[in-house]
Motif scaffolding. Structure first.
Motif, PDB file in Angstrom:
ATOM      1  N   ARG A  62       0.831  -1.206   0.000  1.00 46.69           N
ATOM      2  CA  ARG A  62       0.000   0.000   0.000  1.00 46.69           C
ATOM      3  C   ARG A  62       0.869   1.261   0.000  1.00 46.69           C
ATOM      4  NH1 ARG A  62      -1.631   4.361   0.616  1.00 46.69           N
ATOM      5  NH2 ARG A  62      -3.493   5.159   1.644  1.00 46.69           N
ATOM      6  N   LEU A  63       1.912   1.281   0.825  1.00 46.05           N
ATOM      7  CA  LEU A  63       2.746   2.466   0.916  1.00 46.05           C
ATOM      8  C   LEU A  63       3.699   2.608  -0.273  1.00 46.05           C
ATOM      9  CD1 LEU A  63       1.542   2.551   3.788  1.00 46.05           C
ATOM     10  CD2 LEU A  63       3.750   3.433   4.551  1.00 46.05           C
ATOM     11  N   ALA A  64       3.940   1.489  -0.971  1.00 43.51           N
ATOM     12  CA  ALA A  64       4.796   1.569  -2.164  1.00 43.51           C
ATOM     13  C   ALA A  64       4.159   2.458  -3.222  1.00 43.51           C
ATOM     14  CB  ALA A  64       5.037   0.169  -2.726  1.00 43.51           C
ATOM     15  N   GLY A  65       2.842   2.516  -3.239  1.00 40.85           N
ATOM     16  CA  GLY A  65       2.143   3.348  -4.210  1.00 40.85           C
ATOM     17  C   GLY A  65       1.717   4.698  -3.674  1.00 40.85           C
ATOM     18  N   GLU A  66       2.101   4.977  -2.426  1.00 47.15           N
ATOM     19  CA  GLU A  66       1.692   6.231  -1.785  1.00 47.15           C
ATOM     20  C   GLU A  66       2.599   7.384  -2.200  1.00 47.15           C
ATOM     21  OE1 GLU A  66      -0.631   8.516   1.052  1.00 47.15           O
ATOM     22  OE2 GLU A  66      -0.908   6.565   0.099  1.00 47.15           O
ATOM     23  N   ARG A  67       1.997   8.489  -2.550  1.00 44.29           N
ATOM     24  CA  ARG A  67       2.762   9.701  -2.864  1.00 44.29           C
ATOM     25  C   ARG A  67       2.548  10.698  -1.725  1.00 44.29           C
ATOM     26  NH1 ARG A  67       5.124  11.939  -7.301  1.00 44.29           N
ATOM     27  NH2 ARG A  67       5.258  14.211  -7.366  1.00 44.29           N
ATOM     28  N   PHE A  68       3.611  11.043  -1.041  1.00 45.48           N
ATOM     29  CA  PHE A  68       3.554  11.956   0.093  1.00 45.48           C
ATOM     30  C   PHE A  68       3.866  13.364  -0.396  1.00 45.48           C
ATOM     31  CE2 PHE A  68       4.617   7.774   1.715  1.00 45.48           C
ATOM     32  CZ  PHE A  68       3.819   7.651   2.848  1.00 45.48           C
ATOM     33  N   GLU A  69       2.834  14.121  -0.641  1.00 52.85           N
ATOM     34  CA  GLU A  69       3.016  15.447  -1.236  1.00 52.85           C
ATOM     35  C   GLU A  69       3.834  16.371  -0.338  1.00 52.85           C
ATOM     36  OE1 GLU A  69       2.301  16.106  -4.180  1.00 52.85           O
ATOM     37  OE2 GLU A  69       0.994  14.431  -4.731  1.00 52.85           O
ATOM     38  N   ARG A  70       3.711  16.206   0.969  1.00 54.70           N
ATOM     39  CA  ARG A  70       4.438  17.079   1.893  1.00 54.70           C
ATOM     40  C   ARG A  70       5.693  16.412   2.460  1.00 54.70           C
ATOM     41  NH1 ARG A  70      -0.414  19.905   5.460  1.00 54.70           N
ATOM     42  NH2 ARG A  70      -1.575  20.787   3.680  1.00 54.70           N
ATOM     43  N   GLY A  71       6.072  15.296   1.865  1.00 54.32           N
ATOM     44  CA  GLY A  71       7.266  14.600   2.330  1.00 54.32           C
ATOM     45  C   GLY A  71       6.929  13.429   3.225  1.00 54.32           C
ATOM     46  N   ALA A  72       7.698  12.353   3.066  1.00 54.13           N
ATOM     47  CA  ALA A  72       7.440  11.133   3.840  1.00 54.13           C
ATOM     48  C   ALA A  72       8.293  11.137   5.097  1.00 54.13           C
ATOM     49  CB  ALA A  72       7.740   9.905   2.981  1.00 54.13           C
ATOM     50  N   ASP A  73       7.902  11.979   6.060  1.00 54.60           N
ATOM     51  CA  ASP A  73       8.607  11.953   7.339  1.00 54.60           C
ATOM     52  C   ASP A  73       7.946  10.923   8.251  1.00 54.60           C
ATOM     53  OD1 ASP A  73       6.227  13.124   8.048  1.00 54.60           O
ATOM     54  OD2 ASP A  73       7.097  15.055   8.610  1.00 54.60           O
ATOM     55  N   GLU A  74       8.465  10.789   9.452  1.00 51.76           N
ATOM     56  CA  GLU A  74       7.954   9.764  10.369  1.00 51.76           C
ATOM     57  C   GLU A  74       6.456   9.926  10.627  1.00 51.76           C
ATOM     58  OE1 GLU A  74       8.579   8.187  14.967  1.00 51.76           O
ATOM     59  OE2 GLU A  74      10.051   9.538  14.080  1.00 51.76           O
ATOM     60  N   ALA A  75       6.007  11.159  10.843  1.00 57.19           N
ATOM     61  CA  ALA A  75       4.590  11.397  11.142  1.00 57.19           C
ATOM     62  C   ALA A  75       3.701  10.991   9.978  1.00 57.19           C
ATOM     63  CB  ALA A  75       4.372  12.875  11.489  1.00 57.19           C
ATOM     64  N   ALA A  76       4.121  11.326   8.755  1.00 55.95           N
ATOM     65  CA  ALA A  76       3.322  10.989   7.575  1.00 55.95           C
ATOM     66  C   ALA A  76       3.267   9.479   7.363  1.00 55.95           C
ATOM     67  CB  ALA A  76       3.900  11.679   6.342  1.00 55.95           C
ATOM     68  N   ILE A  77       4.392   8.824   7.589  1.00 54.98           N
ATOM     69  CA  ILE A  77       4.422   7.366   7.424  1.00 54.98           C
ATOM     70  C   ILE A  77       3.537   6.702   8.474  1.00 54.98           C
ATOM     71  CG2 ILE A  77       5.892   5.317   7.530  1.00 54.98           C
ATOM     72  CD1 ILE A  77       8.183   7.103   6.473  1.00 54.98           C
ATOM     73  N   LYS A  78       3.612   7.160   9.721  1.00 56.15           N
ATOM     74  CA  LYS A  78       2.772   6.597  10.782  1.00 56.15           C
ATOM     75  C   LYS A  78       1.286   6.748  10.443  1.00 56.15           C
ATOM     76  CE  LYS A  78       5.648   6.939  14.929  1.00 56.15           C
ATOM     77  NZ  LYS A  78       5.750   7.562  16.266  1.00 56.15           N
ATOM     78  N   GLN A  79       0.927   7.920   9.924  1.00 58.89           N
ATOM     79  CA  GLN A  79      -0.474   8.156   9.576  1.00 58.89           C
ATOM     80  C   GLN A  79      -0.923   7.200   8.482  1.00 58.89           C
ATOM     81  OE1 GLN A  79      -2.680  10.241  11.135  1.00 58.89           O
ATOM     82  NE2 GLN A  79      -4.180   9.181   9.827  1.00 58.89           N
ATOM     83  N   ALA A  80      -0.062   6.987   7.483  1.00 60.06           N
ATOM     84  CA  ALA A  80      -0.396   6.056   6.409  1.00 60.06           C
ATOM     85  C   ALA A  80      -0.497   4.627   6.925  1.00 60.06           C
ATOM     86  CB  ALA A  80       0.654   6.146   5.299  1.00 60.06           C
ATOM     87  N   VAL A  81       0.398   4.262   7.838  1.00 57.67           N
ATOM     88  CA  VAL A  81       0.358   2.923   8.453  1.00 57.67           C
ATOM     89  C   VAL A  81      -0.932   2.758   9.252  1.00 57.67           C
ATOM     90  CG1 VAL A  81       1.415   1.447  10.215  1.00 57.67           C
ATOM     91  CG2 VAL A  81       2.849   2.566   8.509  1.00 57.67           C
ATOM     92  N   ALA A  82      -1.314   3.789  10.005  1.00 60.14           N
ATOM     93  CA  ALA A  82      -2.547   3.728  10.796  1.00 60.14           C
ATOM     94  C   ALA A  82      -3.764   3.508   9.896  1.00 60.14           C
ATOM     95  CB  ALA A  82      -2.717   5.013  11.606  1.00 60.14           C
ATOM     96  N   GLU A  83      -3.799   4.190   8.771  1.00 58.95           N
ATOM     97  CA  GLU A  83      -4.936   4.052   7.857  1.00 58.95           C
ATOM     98  C   GLU A  83      -5.022   2.638   7.293  1.00 58.95           C
ATOM     99  OE1 GLU A  83      -4.309   7.100   4.992  1.00 58.95           O
ATOM    100  OE2 GLU A  83      -4.748   8.752   6.389  1.00 58.95           O
ATOM    101  N   GLU A  84      -3.870   2.044   6.999  1.00 63.32           N
ATOM    102  CA  GLU A  84      -3.891   0.694   6.440  1.00 63.32           C
ATOM    103  C   GLU A  84      -4.207  -0.346   7.504  1.00 63.32           C
ATOM    104  OE1 GLU A  84      -4.109  -2.006   3.492  1.00 63.32           O
ATOM    105  OE2 GLU A  84      -4.022   0.180   3.368  1.00 63.32           O
ATOM    106  N   ILE A  85      -3.707  -0.160   8.725  1.00 64.53           N
ATOM    107  CA  ILE A  85      -4.066  -1.064   9.819  1.00 64.53           C
ATOM    108  C   ILE A  85      -5.573  -1.019  10.055  1.00 64.53           C
ATOM    109  CG2 ILE A  85      -3.868  -1.464  12.305  1.00 64.53           C
ATOM    110  CD1 ILE A  85      -0.959  -0.591  12.132  1.00 64.53           C
TER     111      ILE A  85
END
Length: 307
Positions: A62-85
């Motif tokens: 899921r995250l392999a196809g994710e485009r982080f417009e504001r940058g993939a920092d720790e907070a953005a990655i955690k949020q994406a992980v939370a959504e997929e969980i």
């Protein structure tokens, strides 16, 4: 119990998972997309956090196809992980609905000794009482006198009837008497305790099969639910218990207990992804109201460290 309070209470049970995930995600930073090395590191972090290889692979994809417009920092990655969980957990978040007709709805509760099974039965009875259902308990774990006595104490505290038999007696006889009594009294839900010993799997299988036959003669739809109680502190060992009890008892749903300490609660995600069994509730303490319906979005945020 308020949402904020509930979040505070369950955090203890997911602390190891959340902290371990944070430690392993701290060095993963990218501009807009994660590269293969970063995705590998993410997948490893998820596996080390008890989410299991299947869930980890799904989240990685899921995250392999994710485009982080504001940058993939720790907070953005955690949020994406939370959504997929949350996407993994939402389909299995299903409370036990008391819908049986004719009554009672028969709920067989199974689990290894020490998992908190007997106490969970009392908490489940209280949860049903909160929903204005009439409840009866059946002490079907006749192998242990302590289990019979403990359940009787809880029944008295809750003000609900209980059907018991002698220590070492036939569990199916207790169940037969309980179903008859619950039917006569118009009880909504009959919760049945069962033996939790796995040392002799064949013996336990035969015992549960006999209980099922007795229930079938009284009500072809019974048991309506076969709920496996899991101890969250067991981590990945909980998956082995699911495998065994699916074979032995035909599990239809899960309740996870002991999420109030240093439990490895990420295994809930692994169980959801691997087995897809309904998760009815989670327990976060010893009090009678410490069993609550499973909230997948809240649990996902806590695991990912964004709650």
């Amino acid at each position: 119990m308020s949402q904020e309070t509930w979040s505070d209470r369950i955090f203890g049970g997911f602390r190891k998972t959340s902290e371990r995930l944070s430690e392993n995600l701290a060095g993963i930073v990218s501009k807009t997309r994660l590269d293969e090395a970063q995705l590998d590191a993410l997948e490893d972090a998820l596996i080390l956090s008890d989410l299991g290889p299947r869930a980890a692979a799904r989240i990685r994809e899921r995250l392999a196809g994710e485009r982080f417009e504001r940058g993939a920092d720790e907070a953005a990655i955690k949020q994406a992980v939370a959504e997929e969980i949350a996407a993994i957990l939402r389909p299995v978040a299903k409370p036990i609905d008391v819908v049986a007709f004719p009554r009672p709805q028969v709920v067989l509760v199974i689990g290894v000794n020490g998992s908190g099974k007997t106490t969970t039965i009392a908490k489940l009875a209280h949860l049903f009482q909160e929903q204005d259902y009439g409840v009866m308990l059946a002490a079907g774990d006749t192998f242990r006198a302590a289990a019979i006595g403990q359940l009787a104490v809880w029944a008295e505290r809750l003000g609900v009837p209980i059907i018991t038999g002698p220590e070492g007696g036939d569990p199916s006889a207790v169940v037969f008497d309980a179903v008859r009594a619950a039917t006569e009294q118009g009880t909504d839900a009959l919760i049945v305790d069962t033996a939790g010993r796995l040392q002799n799997k064949r013996e336990l299988m035969d015992e549960l099969a006999k209980i099922r036959r007795v229930l079938g003669r009284l009500n072809p739809e019974a048991p309506h639910d076969v709920v496996l109680v899991l101890d969250a502190t067991n981590g990945q060992n909980a998956l082995q218990q699911i495998e065994i009890f699916k074979e032995v008892a035909g599990v239809t749903g899960l309740i996870m207990t002991k999420l109030d300490g240093t439990a490895r609660g990420g295994v809930l995600v692994a169980a959801a992804e691997q087995y897809g069994l309904p998760i009815h509730a989670i327990g976060v303490g010893e009090k009678i109201d410490d069993l609550r319906p499973f909230d997948p979005d809240l649990v996902a945020r806590v695991i990912a460290g964004v709650a």
